[in-house]
Motif scaffolding. Sequence first.
Motif, PDB file in Angstrom:
ATOM      1  N   ASP A  34      16.080   4.022 -10.106  1.00 13.41           N
ATOM      2  CA  ASP A  34      16.645   2.786  -9.197  1.00 13.41           C
ATOM      3  C   ASP A  34      15.456   1.853  -8.763  1.00 13.41           C
ATOM      4  OD1 ASP A  34      18.761   3.709  -7.376  1.00 13.41           O
ATOM      5  OD2 ASP A  34      17.908   5.105  -5.650  1.00 13.41           O
ATOM      6  N   PRO A  35      15.745   0.294  -8.713  1.00 16.16           N
ATOM      7  CA  PRO A  35      14.067  -0.633  -8.750  1.00 16.16           C
ATOM      8  C   PRO A  35      13.366   0.116  -7.746  1.00 16.16           C
ATOM      9  CG  PRO A  35      16.281  -1.671  -9.441  1.00 16.16           C
ATOM     10  CD  PRO A  35      16.608  -0.023  -9.044  1.00 16.16           C
ATOM     11  N   LEU A  36      12.054   0.297  -8.101  1.00 16.48           N
ATOM     12  CA  LEU A  36      10.994   1.369  -7.086  1.00 16.48           C
ATOM     13  C   LEU A  36       9.604  -0.113  -6.976  1.00 16.48           C
ATOM     14  CD1 LEU A  36      10.580   3.404  -5.672  1.00 16.48           C
ATOM     15  CD2 LEU A  36       9.047   4.307  -7.805  1.00 16.48           C
ATOM     16  N   TYR A  37       9.348  -1.297  -7.845  1.00 11.78           N
ATOM     17  CA  TYR A  37       8.406  -1.685  -6.948  1.00 11.78           C
ATOM     18  C   TYR A  37       8.303  -3.018  -8.514  1.00 11.78           C
ATOM     19  CZ  TYR A  37       5.363   0.617  -9.745  1.00 11.78           C
ATOM     20  OH  TYR A  37       5.365   1.556 -11.420  1.00 11.78           O
ATOM     21  N   VAL A  38       7.718  -4.150  -8.305  1.00 10.98           N
ATOM     22  CA  VAL A  38       7.159  -5.209  -8.512  1.00 10.98           C
ATOM     23  C   VAL A  38       5.960  -4.922  -8.966  1.00 10.98           C
ATOM     24  CG1 VAL A  38       7.821  -8.020  -9.149  1.00 10.98           C
ATOM     25  CG2 VAL A  38       9.595  -6.063  -7.688  1.00 10.98           C
ATOM     26  N   LEU A  39       5.480  -4.842 -10.416  1.00  5.83           N
ATOM     27  CA  LEU A  39       4.137  -5.594 -11.256  1.00  5.83           C
ATOM     28  C   LEU A  39       3.957  -6.225 -11.742  1.00  5.83           C
ATOM     29  CD1 LEU A  39       1.919  -3.214 -11.562  1.00  5.83           C
ATOM     30  CD2 LEU A  39       2.347  -2.558 -13.606  1.00  5.83           C
ATOM     31  N   GLU A  40       3.137  -7.043 -11.488  1.00  2.00           N
ATOM     32  CA  GLU A  40       2.519  -8.206 -12.548  1.00  2.00           C
ATOM     33  C   GLU A  40       1.255  -8.326 -13.198  1.00  2.00           C
ATOM     34  OE1 GLU A  40       1.127 -12.674 -11.319  1.00  2.00           O
ATOM     35  OE2 GLU A  40       1.686 -11.612  -9.592  1.00  2.00           O
ATOM     36  N   ASN A  41       1.891  -9.164 -14.543  1.00  2.00           N
ATOM     37  CA  ASN A  41       0.505  -8.726 -15.131  1.00  2.00           C
ATOM     38  C   ASN A  41       0.709  -9.840 -16.117  1.00  2.00           C
ATOM     39  OD1 ASN A  41       3.206  -7.800 -17.088  1.00  2.00           O
ATOM     40  ND2 ASN A  41       1.324  -6.470 -18.216  1.00  2.00           N
ATOM     41  N   ASP A  42      -0.184 -10.692 -16.030  1.00  2.00           N
ATOM     42  CA  ASP A  42      -0.130 -12.614 -16.897  1.00  2.00           C
ATOM     43  C   ASP A  42       0.961 -13.125 -16.451  1.00  2.00           C
ATOM     44  OD1 ASP A  42      -1.850 -11.502 -18.413  1.00  2.00           O
ATOM     45  OD2 ASP A  42      -1.068 -10.362 -20.422  1.00  2.00           O
ATOM     46  N   LYS A  43       1.061 -12.795 -15.399  1.00  2.00           N
ATOM     47  CA  LYS A  43       1.971 -14.299 -14.858  1.00  2.00           C
ATOM     48  C   LYS A  43       3.543 -13.671 -15.438  1.00  2.00           C
ATOM     49  CE  LYS A  43      -1.152 -16.459 -13.073  1.00  2.00           C
ATOM     50  NZ  LYS A  43      -1.655 -16.289 -11.611  1.00  2.00           N
ATOM     51  N   VAL A  44       3.788 -12.146 -15.779  1.00  2.00           N
ATOM     52  CA  VAL A  44       5.035 -11.863 -15.644  1.00  2.00           C
ATOM     53  C   VAL A  44       5.596 -11.080 -14.796  1.00  2.00           C
ATOM     54  CG1 VAL A  44       7.050 -10.871 -17.087  1.00  2.00           C
ATOM     55  CG2 VAL A  44       5.073 -11.753 -17.807  1.00  2.00           C
ATOM     56  N   GLU A  45       6.478 -10.561 -14.247  1.00  2.00           N
ATOM     57  CA  GLU A  45       6.595  -9.768 -13.431  1.00  2.00           C
ATOM     58  C   GLU A  45       7.799  -9.035 -13.749  1.00  2.00           C
ATOM     59  OE1 GLU A  45       8.059 -11.249  -9.583  1.00  2.00           O
ATOM     60  OE2 GLU A  45       5.718 -11.910  -8.778  1.00  2.00           O
ATOM     61  N   ASN A  46       7.620  -7.755 -13.396  1.00  2.00           N
ATOM     62  CA  ASN A  46       8.498  -6.317 -13.962  1.00  2.00           C
ATOM     63  C   ASN A  46       8.692  -5.526 -12.811  1.00  2.00           C
ATOM     64  OD1 ASN A  46       8.886  -6.555 -16.921  1.00  2.00           O
ATOM     65  ND2 ASN A  46       6.143  -6.813 -16.420  1.00  2.00           N
ATOM     66  N   GLU A  47       9.849  -5.652 -12.940  1.00  2.00           N
ATOM     67  CA  GLU A  47      10.973  -4.189 -11.822  1.00  2.00           C
ATOM     68  C   GLU A  47      10.790  -2.956 -12.783  1.00  2.00           C
ATOM     69  OE1 GLU A  47      14.479  -4.671 -10.610  1.00  2.00           O
ATOM     70  OE2 GLU A  47      14.301  -6.001  -9.135  1.00  2.00           O
ATOM     71  N   ILE A  48       9.985  -1.621 -11.630  1.00  2.00           N
ATOM     72  CA  ILE A  48      10.035  -0.593 -12.512  1.00  2.00           C
ATOM     73  C   ILE A  48      10.538   0.153 -11.090  1.00  2.00           C
ATOM     74  CG2 ILE A  48       7.870   1.087 -12.762  1.00  2.00           C
ATOM     75  CD1 ILE A  48       7.342  -1.342 -14.200  1.00  2.00           C
ATOM     76  N   PRO A  49      11.120   1.124 -12.359  1.00  2.00           N
ATOM     77  CA  PRO A  49      12.073   1.838 -11.972  1.00  2.00           C
ATOM     78  C   PRO A  49      11.757   3.384 -11.004  1.00  2.00           C
ATOM     79  CG  PRO A  49      12.425   2.274 -14.395  1.00  2.00           C
ATOM     80  CD  PRO A  49      10.890   0.916 -14.005  1.00  2.00           C
ATOM     81  N   ALA A  50      12.568   3.998 -10.676  1.00  2.00           N
ATOM     82  CA  ALA A  50      11.600   5.361  -9.987  1.00  2.00           C
ATOM     83  C   ALA A  50      11.517   5.944 -10.898  1.00  2.00           C
ATOM     84  CB  ALA A  50      12.646   6.204  -8.969  1.00  2.00           C
ATOM     85  N   PRO A  51      10.647   6.814 -11.541  1.00  2.00           N
ATOM     86  CA  PRO A  51      10.800   8.098 -12.546  1.00  2.00           C
ATOM     87  C   PRO A  51      11.483   9.408 -12.301  1.00  2.00           C
ATOM     88  CG  PRO A  51       8.896   8.104 -11.230  1.00  2.00           C
ATOM     89  CD  PRO A  51       9.610   6.917 -10.454  1.00  2.00           C
ATOM     90  N   ALA A  52      11.573   9.409 -10.850  1.00  2.00           N
ATOM     91  CA  ALA A  52      12.609  11.032 -10.049  1.00  2.00           C
ATOM     92  C   ALA A  52      13.509  10.593  -8.880  1.00  2.00           C
ATOM     93  CB  ALA A  52      11.048  12.146 -10.307  1.00  2.00           C
ATOM     94  N   GLY A  53      14.538  10.944  -8.953  1.00  2.00           N
ATOM     95  CA  GLY A  53      14.925  11.115  -7.332  1.00  2.00           C
ATOM     96  C   GLY A  53      14.054  11.727  -6.586  1.00  2.00           C
TER      97      GLY A  53
END
Length: 76
Positions: A34-53
């Motif tokens: 599941d999409p868990l959080y948004v991480l920004e680096n070098d002006k790019v945003e990435n949705e990071i998924p949950a590593p487990a349930g």
Amino acid sequence: MASPINVPKLGWTMEEGILSAWLAEDGATVAEGDPLYVLENDKVENEIPAPAGGVLRQSGVVGETYAVGTEIGRIE
């Protein structure tokens, strides 16, 4: 068993990232992938998924900068 949520290294030179948003509330039940959080680096945003349930326990603060590998939450 709890699974840590660590800031991932998303590029060869990435050393830190900004926690832009949590996409699930603290205490919410999430599924692996599941999409868990948004991480920004070098002006790019990435949705990071949950590593487990399980149940999300946030410790990272939105708007703060964290080094790669820093634990910003757990899934219990």
